[in-house]
Design a protein around this motif. Structure first.
Motif, mmCIF file in Angstrom:
data_model
loop_
_atom_site.group_PDB
_atom_site.id
_atom_site.type_symbol
_atom_site.label_atom_id
_atom_site.label_comp_id
_atom_site.label_asym_id
_atom_site.label_seq_id
_atom_site.Cartn_x
_atom_site.Cartn_y
_atom_site.Cartn_z
ATOM 1 N N ASP A 6 -1.411 4.952 19.128
ATOM 2 C CA ASP A 6 -1.526 6.422 18.612
ATOM 3 C C ASP A 6 -2.206 6.477 17.264
ATOM 4 O O ASP A 6 -1.583 6.143 16.162
ATOM 5 C CB ASP A 6 -0.223 7.082 18.505
ATOM 6 C CG ASP A 6 -0.366 8.537 18.797
ATOM 7 O OD1 ASP A 6 -1.345 9.215 18.637
ATOM 8 O OD2 ASP A 6 0.828 9.381 18.330
ATOM 9 N N TYR A 7 -3.538 6.532 17.380
ATOM 10 C CA TYR A 7 -4.332 6.291 15.947
ATOM 11 C C TYR A 7 -4.319 7.521 15.096
ATOM 12 O O TYR A 7 -4.605 8.549 15.649
ATOM 13 C CB TYR A 7 -5.793 5.933 16.475
ATOM 14 C CG TYR A 7 -6.645 5.816 15.340
ATOM 15 C CD1 TYR A 7 -6.344 4.913 14.133
ATOM 16 C CD2 TYR A 7 -8.012 6.610 15.340
ATOM 17 C CE1 TYR A 7 -7.329 4.864 13.212
ATOM 18 C CE2 TYR A 7 -8.770 6.404 14.359
ATOM 19 C CZ TYR A 7 -8.393 5.766 13.256
ATOM 20 O OH TYR A 7 -9.352 5.367 12.063
ATOM 21 N N LYS A 8 -3.626 7.545 13.947
ATOM 22 C CA LYS A 8 -3.659 8.521 13.197
ATOM 23 C C LYS A 8 -4.199 8.324 11.533
ATOM 24 O O LYS A 8 -3.603 7.778 10.904
ATOM 25 C CB LYS A 8 -2.102 8.826 12.903
ATOM 26 C CG LYS A 8 -1.707 9.282 14.121
ATOM 27 C CD LYS A 8 -2.430 10.575 14.899
ATOM 28 C CE LYS A 8 -1.805 10.907 16.138
ATOM 29 N NZ LYS A 8 -2.521 12.044 16.849
ATOM 30 N N PRO A 9 -5.586 8.512 11.511
ATOM 31 C CA PRO A 9 -6.056 7.969 10.242
ATOM 32 C C PRO A 9 -5.493 8.864 8.927
ATOM 33 O O PRO A 9 -5.761 8.310 7.976
ATOM 34 C CB PRO A 9 -7.610 8.273 10.577
ATOM 35 C CG PRO A 9 -7.740 9.128 11.644
ATOM 36 C CD PRO A 9 -6.426 8.749 12.480
ATOM 37 N N LEU A 10 -5.168 9.929 9.206
ATOM 38 C CA LEU A 10 -4.557 10.830 8.346
ATOM 39 C C LEU A 10 -3.515 10.187 7.510
ATOM 40 O O LEU A 10 -3.427 10.335 6.307
ATOM 41 C CB LEU A 10 -4.204 12.146 8.802
ATOM 42 C CG LEU A 10 -3.515 13.239 7.885
ATOM 43 C CD1 LEU A 10 -4.706 13.567 7.112
ATOM 44 C CD2 LEU A 10 -2.783 14.261 8.613
ATOM 45 N N LEU A 11 -2.534 9.519 8.283
ATOM 46 C CA LEU A 11 -1.722 8.804 7.356
ATOM 47 C C LEU A 11 -2.048 7.682 6.266
ATOM 48 O O LEU A 11 -1.676 7.492 5.377
ATOM 49 C CB LEU A 11 -0.781 8.090 8.485
ATOM 50 C CG LEU A 11 -0.036 8.992 9.496
ATOM 51 C CD1 LEU A 11 0.849 8.112 10.720
ATOM 52 C CD2 LEU A 11 0.769 9.851 8.891
ATOM 53 N N ARG A 12 -3.176 6.724 6.950
ATOM 54 C CA ARG A 12 -3.818 6.068 5.878
ATOM 55 C C ARG A 12 -4.334 6.846 4.704
ATOM 56 O O ARG A 12 -4.259 6.413 3.466
ATOM 57 C CB ARG A 12 -4.815 5.093 6.560
ATOM 58 C CG ARG A 12 -5.343 4.140 5.508
ATOM 59 C CD ARG A 12 -6.242 3.059 6.307
ATOM 60 N NE ARG A 12 -5.652 2.177 7.404
ATOM 61 C CZ ARG A 12 -6.239 1.254 7.951
ATOM 62 N NH1 ARG A 12 -7.661 1.116 7.965
ATOM 63 N NH2 ARG A 12 -5.864 0.457 8.850
ATOM 64 N N LEU B 111 4.461 9.231 3.618
ATOM 65 C CA LEU B 111 3.931 8.867 4.644
ATOM 66 C C LEU B 111 3.012 7.389 4.697
ATOM 67 O O LEU B 111 2.801 6.877 3.388
ATOM 68 C CB LEU B 111 2.441 9.762 5.006
ATOM 69 C CG LEU B 111 2.928 11.370 5.012
ATOM 70 C CD1 LEU B 111 1.670 11.892 5.193
ATOM 71 C CD2 LEU B 111 3.491 11.222 6.660
ATOM 72 N N VAL B 112 2.984 6.536 5.597
ATOM 73 C CA VAL B 112 2.560 5.259 5.503
ATOM 74 C C VAL B 112 1.411 5.213 6.756
ATOM 75 O O VAL B 112 1.985 5.111 7.879
ATOM 76 C CB VAL B 112 3.728 4.237 5.497
ATOM 77 C CG1 VAL B 112 4.327 4.473 6.698
ATOM 78 C CG2 VAL B 112 2.987 2.786 5.530
ATOM 79 N N GLY B 113 0.438 4.695 6.373
ATOM 80 C CA GLY B 113 -0.878 4.447 7.741
ATOM 81 C C GLY B 113 -0.560 3.022 8.066
ATOM 82 O O GLY B 113 0.054 2.245 7.357
ATOM 83 N N SER B 114 -1.143 2.730 9.130
ATOM 84 C CA SER B 114 -1.174 1.766 9.775
ATOM 85 C C SER B 114 -1.829 0.541 9.134
ATOM 86 O O SER B 114 -2.805 0.675 8.589
ATOM 87 C CB SER B 114 -1.867 1.377 11.244
ATOM 88 O OG SER B 114 -1.812 0.406 11.809
ATOM 89 N N TYR B 115 -1.223 -0.639 8.857
ATOM 90 C CA TYR B 115 -1.869 -1.945 8.163
ATOM 91 C C TYR B 115 -3.004 -2.340 9.175
ATOM 92 O O TYR B 115 -3.860 -2.932 8.521
ATOM 93 C CB TYR B 115 -0.907 -2.966 8.054
ATOM 94 C CG TYR B 115 -1.262 -4.117 7.159
ATOM 95 C CD1 TYR B 115 -1.521 -4.148 5.922
ATOM 96 C CD2 TYR B 115 -1.527 -5.199 8.022
ATOM 97 C CE1 TYR B 115 -2.008 -5.242 5.221
ATOM 98 C CE2 TYR B 115 -2.217 -6.597 7.570
ATOM 99 C CZ TYR B 115 -2.197 -6.609 5.992
ATOM 100 O OH TYR B 115 -2.799 -7.735 5.705
ATOM 101 N N TYR B 116 -3.020 -1.826 10.362
ATOM 102 C CA TYR B 116 -3.852 -2.621 11.235
ATOM 103 C C TYR B 116 -5.110 -1.497 11.629
ATOM 104 O O TYR B 116 -4.524 -0.226 11.776
ATOM 105 C CB TYR B 116 -3.330 -3.127 12.481
ATOM 106 C CG TYR B 116 -2.507 -4.355 12.224
ATOM 107 C CD1 TYR B 116 -2.997 -5.773 12.032
ATOM 108 C CD2 TYR B 116 -0.964 -4.125 12.037
ATOM 109 C CE1 TYR B 116 -2.171 -6.682 11.622
ATOM 110 C CE2 TYR B 116 -0.416 -5.197 11.537
ATOM 111 C CZ TYR B 116 -0.952 -6.626 11.225
ATOM 112 O OH TYR B 116 -0.182 -7.587 11.083
#
Length: 484
Positions: free
Chosen positions: A79-85, A114-119
């Motif tokens: 579930d890709y969420k660029p907003l979080l990053r 909020l925390v975005g994916s490290y990957y």
């Protein structure tokens, strides 16, 4: 005196005779009421009894369930969420969180950053599905997958959530999904159980699994899952004692069956018959199990496909290969549990290790089944008991963070067995917190699995303590949009 001797010899007295007579007459009378044509030679009233199974033509014959115990984060997988990053460290809007129930681990937090994916994520296949860089092998088979991004559940802690997925209830003493399928459909191979269980452990923070998850509950004991171990004996206590030959074992079981038959005639306890059936299954398994668990004859191409760990008993890769072998030999339901997905902290490091454990073998299983012509009739499922929060648990760091439990929205994938391939179903909001399209509840998921096996989930039931139970309890709808 003669009366007492006669009663003892027959195992019967006046009270017992009248009791059994009344039961027999009562059963016949009840049967004639429920099924009017019972004694007329006509066809029974199908509405009065559980319909013959399968209820309709199945798309799948068997299931392999790759359960990722501990709940992998959907935000680092599918579930890709660029907003979080882009909004790293900003507060989760109260309007998004709403009245969401929190666990005791984050309920005391003053803020929810909020925390975005490290990957990183990329799109793959004709479906253009977004897949994390943690799962390159899964990405290679994405066009065989149906990724469901809109799963949700009521349970917020591991044990009830895991139990809910497996049994349809958050409490114990209910039959597991595999037991229901054993009860409804039986096994395709008389030398193997209908329901087998395989366990493995990853390098991450683990949550326990318990035998109640593959329990038969209130069904006959023959429907309980048979656990395979990674020891020298894949099924414990299956071998004969060193001093006993197979012929002697057969003779012993025959005598034991005779004594159990006498007990059954005396007490009419169905568990006695179930125990006899288990003894007989164990005897037949003595020949079938060693052959199936022997991977030494697998070609190098298969070892390369699954990875070298497939030769190490008890690893996830070895269990995926064993699941294929069990499934192709007619085991109805193979349940894998892989522990270690509970990343409340140090998520980037731990989840990378977990993903490396399962990625290649999971994709290999899909490829292996497909090249053998078995994927169309085998339903493969991958997923955990709930998802992970979009906010950080504890202190936030870009390269070292954790996520709490999130039952409101998470992802799983399915493949084969009548499920559409190369699609993404359901969607969450830009924060990855709430479902905005096509929600799928746990009971909907269970109803869909049963449907693929030719079962109407409302008709597969069992009467216990005066109530009729079923896997989906009193709810559940088949998700028809994902079916071929």
């Amino acid at each position: 005196m003669e009366k007492e001797i006669l009663e003892h010899g027959l195992g019967m007295n006046r009270r017992k005779f009248l009791s059994r007579l009344s039961l027999g007459v009562g059963s016949a009378a009840l049967g004639s009421l429920l099924i009017p044509d019972l004694f007329s030679g006509g066809k029974p009233n199908e509405d009065a009894i559980m319909d013959a199974l399968p209820h309709f033509a199945p798309k799948a014959k068997r299931v392999i369930y790759l359960f990722q115990n501990g709940a992998p984060s959907q935000l680092e997988s599918f579930d890709y969420k660029p907003l979080l990053r882009a909004n790293m460290g900003m507060e989760l809007p109260a309007s998004i969180r709403g009245e969401q129930r929190l666990t005791g681990m984050t309920s005391g937090q003053d803020s929810f950053p909020l925390v975005g994916s490290y990957y990183d994520f990329e799109q793959y296949g004709q479906s253009r599905a977004w897949i994390s860089s943690l799962f390159p092998h899964t990405a290679s088979v994405v066009d065989d997958l149906c990724i469901v991004k809109s799963m949700h559940t009521e349970a917020i802690n591991h044990d009830p959530a895991l139990t809910f997925f497996q049994t349809g209830a958050q409490v114990g003493n209910r039959p597991s999904m595999g037991s229901w399928l054993s009860y409804g459909l039986g096994s395709e191979n008389s030398n193997l159980p209908a329901f087998c269980v395989l366990l493995s452990r990853g390098k991450g923070n683990g949550q326990g699994v318990y035998s109640k998850l593959w329990s038969n509950g209130f069904l006959d004991a023959t429907h309980q899952g048979v656990q395979f171990s990674n020891s020298e004996d894949p099924v414990l206590y299956l071998k004969d004692p060193e001093s006993m030959s197979r012929a002697e074992r057969r003779k012993m079981l025959d005598h034991l069956a005779e004594m159990n038959e006498l007990n059954f005639n005396e007490f009419n306890d169905p568990e006695i018959s179930a125990k006899v059936a288990q003894y007989e299954m164990a005897f037949r398994m003595q020949t079938a199990v060693p052959e199936i668990t022997d991977v030494s004859k697998e070609p190098d191409s298969i070892v390369k496909l699954y990875g070298p760990e497939c030769l190490v008993p008890g690893t996830y890769a070895a269990n995926c290969l064993l699941a294929r072998k069990l499934s192709e030999n007619g085991v109805r339901f193979v349940q894998l549990y892989h522990q270690g997905w509970d990343q409340h902290g140090n998520l980037p490091n731990e989840m990378a290790l977990q993903a490396k454990d399962v990625d290649q073998a999971s994709a290999a299983l899909i490829t292996d089944l497909k090249q053998r012509g078995l994927l169309d009739e085998t339903l493969v499922i991958w997923g955990g008991e709930f998802g992970r929060t979009n906010y950080c648990q504890g202190q936030i760091q870009a390269d070292n963070y954790g996520r709490d439990h999130h039952p409101r929205a998470f992802s799983i994938w399915m493949a084969g067995g009548g499920v559409k391939s190369g699609i993404v179903y359901g969607e969450t909001d830009e924060f990855g917190y709430n479902i905005v399209e096509n929600p799928v509840h746990v009971h909907d998921f269970q109803a869909t699995v049963l449907h693929l096996l030719g079962i109407d989930h409302e008709k597969l039931n069992f009467k216990h303590l005066g109530r009729r139970y079923r896997l989906t309890d009193v709810s559940g709808h088949v998700v028809k949009d994902i079916l071929v």
